[in-house]
Design a protein around this motif. Structure first.
Motif, PDB file in Angstrom:
ATOM      1  N   LYS A   1      -1.783  -9.770   5.513  1.00 46.32           N
ATOM      2  CA  LYS A   1      -1.501 -10.320   6.843  1.00 46.32           C
ATOM      3  C   LYS A   1      -2.701 -10.225   7.779  1.00 46.32           C
ATOM      4  O   LYS A   1      -2.681 -10.810   8.865  1.00 46.32           O
ATOM      5  N   ALA A   2      -3.715  -9.473   7.371  1.00 48.28           N
ATOM      6  CA  ALA A   2      -4.872  -9.242   8.241  1.00 48.28           C
ATOM      7  C   ALA A   2      -5.657 -10.533   8.466  1.00 48.28           C
ATOM      8  O   ALA A   2      -5.906 -11.285   7.530  1.00 48.28           O
ATOM      9  N   LYS A   3      -6.043 -10.761   9.720  1.00 50.86           N
ATOM     10  CA  LYS A   3      -6.847 -11.942  10.034  1.00 50.86           C
ATOM     11  C   LYS A   3      -8.286 -11.755   9.581  1.00 50.86           C
ATOM     12  O   LYS A   3      -8.961 -12.720   9.196  1.00 50.86           O
ATOM     13  N   VAL A   4      -8.758 -10.511   9.658  1.00 51.21           N
ATOM     14  CA  VAL A   4     -10.129 -10.216   9.250  1.00 51.21           C
ATOM     15  C   VAL A   4     -10.113  -8.986   8.348  1.00 51.21           C
ATOM     16  O   VAL A   4      -9.501  -7.968   8.689  1.00 51.21           O
TER      17      VAL A   4
ATOM     18  N   PRO B   1       0.780  -1.243   0.000  1.00 49.44           N
ATOM     19  CA  PRO B   1       0.000   0.000   0.000  1.00 49.44           C
ATOM     20  C   PRO B   1       0.807   1.286   0.000  1.00 49.44           C
ATOM     21  O   PRO B   1       0.474   2.220  -0.737  1.00 49.44           O
ATOM     22  N   ILE B   2       1.866   1.387   0.798  1.00 46.89           N
ATOM     23  CA  ILE B   2       2.616   2.645   0.848  1.00 46.89           C
ATOM     24  C   ILE B   2       3.321   2.906  -0.477  1.00 46.89           C
ATOM     25  O   ILE B   2       3.408   4.052  -0.934  1.00 46.89           O
ATOM     26  N   VAL B   3       3.815   1.852  -1.120  1.00 46.14           N
ATOM     27  CA  VAL B   3       4.460   1.996  -2.424  1.00 46.14           C
ATOM     28  C   VAL B   3       3.432   2.426  -3.460  1.00 46.14           C
ATOM     29  O   VAL B   3       3.666   3.361  -4.253  1.00 46.14           O
ATOM     30  N   ASP B   4       2.292   1.772  -3.453  1.00 50.18           N
ATOM     31  CA  ASP B   4       1.267   2.080  -4.449  1.00 50.18           C
ATOM     32  C   ASP B   4       0.702   3.489  -4.266  1.00 50.18           C
ATOM     33  O   ASP B   4       0.461   4.208  -5.238  1.00 50.18           O
ATOM     34  N   ALA B   5       0.520   3.899  -3.012  1.00 51.88           N
ATOM     35  CA  ALA B   5       0.018   5.248  -2.751  1.00 51.88           C
ATOM     36  C   ALA B   5       1.004   6.289  -3.260  1.00 51.88           C
ATOM     37  O   ALA B   5       0.610   7.295  -3.863  1.00 51.88           O
ATOM     38  N   ALA B   6       2.284   6.046  -3.023  1.00 55.38           N
ATOM     39  CA  ALA B   6       3.314   6.991  -3.464  1.00 55.38           C
ATOM     40  C   ALA B   6       3.365   7.097  -4.984  1.00 55.38           C
ATOM     41  O   ALA B   6       3.444   8.198  -5.546  1.00 55.38           O
ATOM     42  N   MET B   7       3.316   5.959  -5.669  1.00 53.47           N
ATOM     43  CA  MET B   7       3.393   5.979  -7.128  1.00 53.47           C
ATOM     44  C   MET B   7       2.149   6.622  -7.742  1.00 53.47           C
ATOM     45  O   MET B   7       2.225   7.283  -8.785  1.00 53.47           O
ATOM     46  N   ARG B   8       1.015   6.455  -7.099  1.00 55.06           N
ATOM     47  CA  ARG B   8      -0.197   7.103  -7.596  1.00 55.06           C
ATOM     48  C   ARG B   8      -0.155   8.611  -7.333  1.00 55.06           C
ATOM     49  O   ARG B   8      -0.661   9.399  -8.125  1.00 55.06           O
ATOM     50  N   GLN B   9       0.450   9.009  -6.212  1.00 57.01           N
ATOM     51  CA  GLN B   9       0.630  10.439  -5.953  1.00 57.01           C
ATOM     52  C   GLN B   9       1.472  11.069  -7.059  1.00 57.01           C
ATOM     53  O   GLN B   9       1.152  12.150  -7.560  1.00 57.01           O
ATOM     54  N   LEU B  10       2.546  10.394  -7.441  1.00 56.93           N
ATOM     55  CA  LEU B  10       3.407  10.899  -8.508  1.00 56.93           C
ATOM     56  C   LEU B  10       2.639  11.045  -9.816  1.00 56.93           C
ATOM     57  O   LEU B  10       2.721  12.077 -10.494  1.00 56.93           O
TER      58      LEU B  10
ATOM     59  N   ASP C   1      -8.728  -1.120   8.716  1.00 57.72           N
ATOM     60  CA  ASP C   1      -8.305  -0.403   9.917  1.00 57.72           C
ATOM     61  C   ASP C   1      -6.819  -0.069   9.836  1.00 57.72           C
ATOM     62  O   ASP C   1      -6.116  -0.485   8.912  1.00 57.72           O
ATOM     63  N   LYS C   2      -6.335   0.681  10.816  1.00 63.71           N
ATOM     64  CA  LYS C   2      -4.979   1.219  10.738  1.00 63.71           C
ATOM     65  C   LYS C   2      -3.896   0.155  10.875  1.00 63.71           C
ATOM     66  O   LYS C   2      -2.730   0.436  10.594  1.00 63.71           O
ATOM     67  N   ARG C   3      -4.255  -1.041  11.275  1.00 57.25           N
ATOM     68  CA  ARG C   3      -3.262  -2.131  11.308  1.00 57.25           C
ATOM     69  C   ARG C   3      -3.262  -2.896   9.989  1.00 57.25           C
ATOM     70  O   ARG C   3      -2.216  -3.155   9.403  1.00 57.25           O
ATOM     71  N   ALA C   4      -4.427  -3.212   9.495  1.00 56.23           N
ATOM     72  CA  ALA C   4      -4.523  -4.006   8.270  1.00 56.23           C
ATOM     73  C   ALA C   4      -4.108  -3.229   7.026  1.00 56.23           C
ATOM     74  O   ALA C   4      -3.637  -3.822   6.051  1.00 56.23           O
ATOM     75  N   ILE C   5      -4.236  -1.913   7.054  1.00 55.65           N
ATOM     76  CA  ILE C   5      -4.027  -1.120   5.839  1.00 55.65           C
ATOM     77  C   ILE C   5      -2.576  -1.142   5.376  1.00 55.65           C
ATOM     78  O   ILE C   5      -2.290  -0.934   4.196  1.00 55.65           O
TER      79      ILE C   5
ATOM     80  N   ARG D   1      -5.026   5.961   2.432  1.00 57.92           N
ATOM     81  CA  ARG D   1      -6.459   6.051   2.106  1.00 57.92           C
ATOM     82  C   ARG D   1      -6.730   7.111   1.041  1.00 57.92           C
ATOM     83  O   ARG D   1      -7.650   6.968   0.226  1.00 57.92           O
ATOM     84  N   ARG D   2      -5.929   8.167   1.022  1.00 55.61           N
ATOM     85  CA  ARG D   2      -6.149   9.226   0.047  1.00 55.61           C
ATOM     86  C   ARG D   2      -5.837   8.749  -1.362  1.00 55.61           C
ATOM     87  O   ARG D   2      -6.582   9.064  -2.303  1.00 55.61           O
ATOM     88  N   TYR D   3      -4.769   7.996  -1.526  1.00 59.30           N
ATOM     89  CA  TYR D   3      -4.329   7.625  -2.874  1.00 59.30           C
ATOM     90  C   TYR D   3      -4.677   6.186  -3.258  1.00 59.30           C
ATOM     91  O   TYR D   3      -4.587   5.837  -4.433  1.00 59.30           O
ATOM     92  N   VAL D   4      -5.028   5.368  -2.286  1.00 56.46           N
ATOM     93  CA  VAL D   4      -5.489   4.001  -2.591  1.00 56.46           C
ATOM     94  C   VAL D   4      -6.856   3.835  -1.925  1.00 56.46           C
ATOM     95  O   VAL D   4      -7.004   3.143  -0.916  1.00 56.46           O
ATOM     96  N   PRO D   5      -7.875   4.487  -2.462  1.00 58.13           N
ATOM     97  CA  PRO D   5      -9.188   4.517  -1.807  1.00 58.13           C
ATOM     98  C   PRO D   5      -9.828   3.145  -1.649  1.00 58.13           C
ATOM     99  O   PRO D   5     -10.705   2.978  -0.788  1.00 58.13           O
ATOM    100  N   GLU D   6      -9.413   2.172  -2.443  1.00 58.90           N
ATOM    101  CA  GLU D   6      -9.993   0.837  -2.293  1.00 58.90           C
ATOM    102  C   GLU D   6      -9.647   0.197  -0.959  1.00 58.90           C
ATOM    103  O   GLU D   6     -10.257  -0.806  -0.554  1.00 58.90           O
ATOM    104  N   LEU D   7      -8.663   0.801  -0.253  1.00 63.90           N
ATOM    105  CA  LEU D   7      -8.285   0.297   1.069  1.00 63.90           C
ATOM    106  C   LEU D   7      -8.867   1.137   2.198  1.00 63.90           C
ATOM    107  O   LEU D   7      -8.528   0.917   3.372  1.00 63.90           O
ATOM    108  N   ALA D   8      -9.719   2.083   1.869  1.00 68.38           N
ATOM    109  CA  ALA D   8     -10.204   3.052   2.862  1.00 68.38           C
ATOM    110  C   ALA D   8     -10.931   2.412   4.034  1.00 68.38           C
ATOM    111  O   ALA D   8     -10.922   2.947   5.145  1.00 68.38           O
ATOM    112  N   THR D   9     -11.558   1.257   3.831  1.00 67.66           N
ATOM    113  CA  THR D   9     -12.330   0.635   4.912  1.00 67.66           C
ATOM    114  C   THR D   9     -11.475  -0.230   5.835  1.00 67.66           C
ATOM    115  O   THR D   9     -11.958  -0.715   6.854  1.00 67.66           O
TER     116      THR D   9
END
Length: 469
Positions: free
Chosen positions: A432-435, A321-330, A423-427, A413-421
């Motif tokens: 790796k998220a259990k749920v 996510p952090i890589v994808d958000a950054a590349m989309r920002q660019l 939580d702050k651990r799973a995002i 969440r701003r640049y990868v809105p599909e992950l907006a829902t």
């Protein structure tokens, strides 16, 4: 006998604190000003390029400011190596003034211009303007260029004197600016071969007036810079890099502000300005670094260069996510937060095992603040191929970097809105998220990671380690 000069504007699109213009005004009786939309650069660009539009607006504002002074800006379109000598001869100029440029191609261009002018008996004066110290001004005790930042910074600060960042005052000499009876027409973007981009909708303040707006805003936040600059989800950086790149602000003013302001924030920001000069002097002394690894042992690394993975990186679809958000920002804005530039560069080279030059070229195509020295230096730092580079065994973990510098996931969440829902651990690592939220399916709504970081880290260590030994 009255003398006439031509001031050639390039990456110094302002009238305030302008060394070449000030010197021309002091030394001559009449000054003409010119800017050239350089076809040797523009012809290689796509029809829509934010940088061209950024420059166009800055030039338009510069032209209007000169008109308010009773003068005007001559705007040409073509090869400056031909146009500048021709214009100087037509105007009867005794000298041409411009700011030094330290990039290899620019140095070659200026050599051609200077030689042509010399044949016509016209002087060529290139003055230091975009840096505080240039070329051989900061050297080691042995007379060699510094190749490690911290000693360079210490030497830079030790040498610094108020005269080095004293600003040029030319207002009293504006009467020497040439008068133009006829309105000099400036070509439109369309006439230059370019179309409008989304630059204006991005709400980036443009021209010298925009630069002043951004500077004023940052000075009010400078005290917090050291604590906030690494967090892309908050307003922590100056956002001045495009303006510094094209010279709508002078480096002397910025250094002066940092020194007069004082404190940890200003000191940290000044250090970033010195990094910029470190890369500039490196490119001057080692122009080969523009096209190949600074360190010889890393010039023929056997990168995998998987084109599908490179495309996923470019499009922000790596599953990190952090890589994808950054590349989309660019892609969306033409800009990327500095912390993110380090993260995505490390990921491309150390996780995807792709040649750093591929990433460098992609940044060069999209960055509004693209500067060859800084872009090349930053990529080689991250790739461990440059001088003063990140050691090859230090590899950014994209998940831990995400957790540390975007802890709440606001930037993601701003640049990868599909992950907006999420939580702050799973995002930070959805796989790796259990749920996961109801209705969200990994692999459908957002991709699985295209590589395993731990496995790729071992591959990178092996690849670089062979050369290191």
């Amino acid at each position: 006998m009255p003398t006439r000069a031509l001031c050639w504007f390039r990456r110094d699109l302002r009238l305030d604190d302008h060394a070449p213009l000030s010197q021309a005004l002091i030394n001559h009786d009449e000054i003409h000003c010119v800017f050239v939309f350089d076809t040797t650069i523009l012809d290689a660009l796509p029809r829509q390029d934010r940088r061209v539009e950024f420059i166009w607006h800055a030039v338009a504002e510069l032209k209007e400011t000169l008109r308010q002074q009773g003068s005007d800006l001559i705007v040409e379109h073509g090869d400056p190596a031909t146009l500048i000598p021709r214009l100087a001869h037509r105007l009867g100029a005794h000298a041409v003034y411009c700011a030094e440029d330290y990039e290899p191609a620019a140095r070659q261009r200026d050599t051609r211009v200077a030689e042509t002018l010399k044949q016509a008996g016209i002087a060529f004066h290139a003055l230091k303007d975009q840096v505080i110290f240039a070329k051989d001004e900061i050297l080691t005790a042995a007379g060699r260029p510094y190749t490690v930042f911290t000693p360079y910074k210490n030497a830079w600060l030790a040498r610094l004197h108020p005269r080095d960042y004293a600003t040029w005052e030319s207002k009293t000499l504006v009467s020497r600016l040439a008068r133009h009876d006829d309105t000099l027409v400036m070509p439109s973007l369309d006439q230059l071969g370019f179309g409008d981009t989304d630059l204006c909708t991005l709400r980036l303040p443009l021209g010298t007036s925009g630069a002043e707006t951004l500077l004023k805003d940052f000075l009010e936040r400078m005290d917090d810079y050291a604590q906030t600059r690494d967090f892309p989800g908050i307003k922590g950086v100056s956002y001045l890099s495009p303006h510094l790149r094209f010279g709508t602000l002078s480096i002397r003013r910025l250094v002066k502000h940092a020194l007069e302001h004082g404190g940890d924030g200003a000191s940290t920001w000044l250090s970033e300005l010195i990094w910029r000069e470190f890369y500039q002097q490196l490119l001057w002394h080692f122009p080969h670094a523009a096209t190949t690894s600074f360190k010889p042992e890393y010039r023929d690394l056997a990168f995998e260069n998987d084109t599908a993975r490179f495309e996923a990186w470019r499009e922000g679809a790596t599953g990190y996510p952090i890589v994808d958000a950054a590349m989309r920002q660019l892609k969306r804005s033409g800009w990327m937060h500095n912390r993110l530039r380090m993260i995505v560069a490390s990921f491309l080279v150390k996780d995807l095992l792709i040649d750093w030059r591929w990433g460098e070229r992609h940044f060069a195509e999209l960055l509004l603040d693209f500067d060859l020295a800084a872009n090349n230096g930053g990529w080689q730092w991250a790739a461990s191929t440059g001088c003063d580079a990140q050691p090859y065994f230090r590899i950014f973990n994209p998940v831990t970097q995400s957790e540390r510098f975007d802890p709440e996931g606001h930037f993601i969440r701003r640049y990868v809105p599909e992950l907006a829902t999420l939580d702050k651990r799973a995002i930070h690592a959805p796989w790796k998220a259990k749920v996961l939220p109801a209705g969200f399916t990994l692999g459908r709504d957002y991709p699985f990671p295209i590589v395993d970081h731990a496995a790729q880290r071992e591959k990178a260590l092996a690849l670089f380690g062979k050369r290191e030994g």
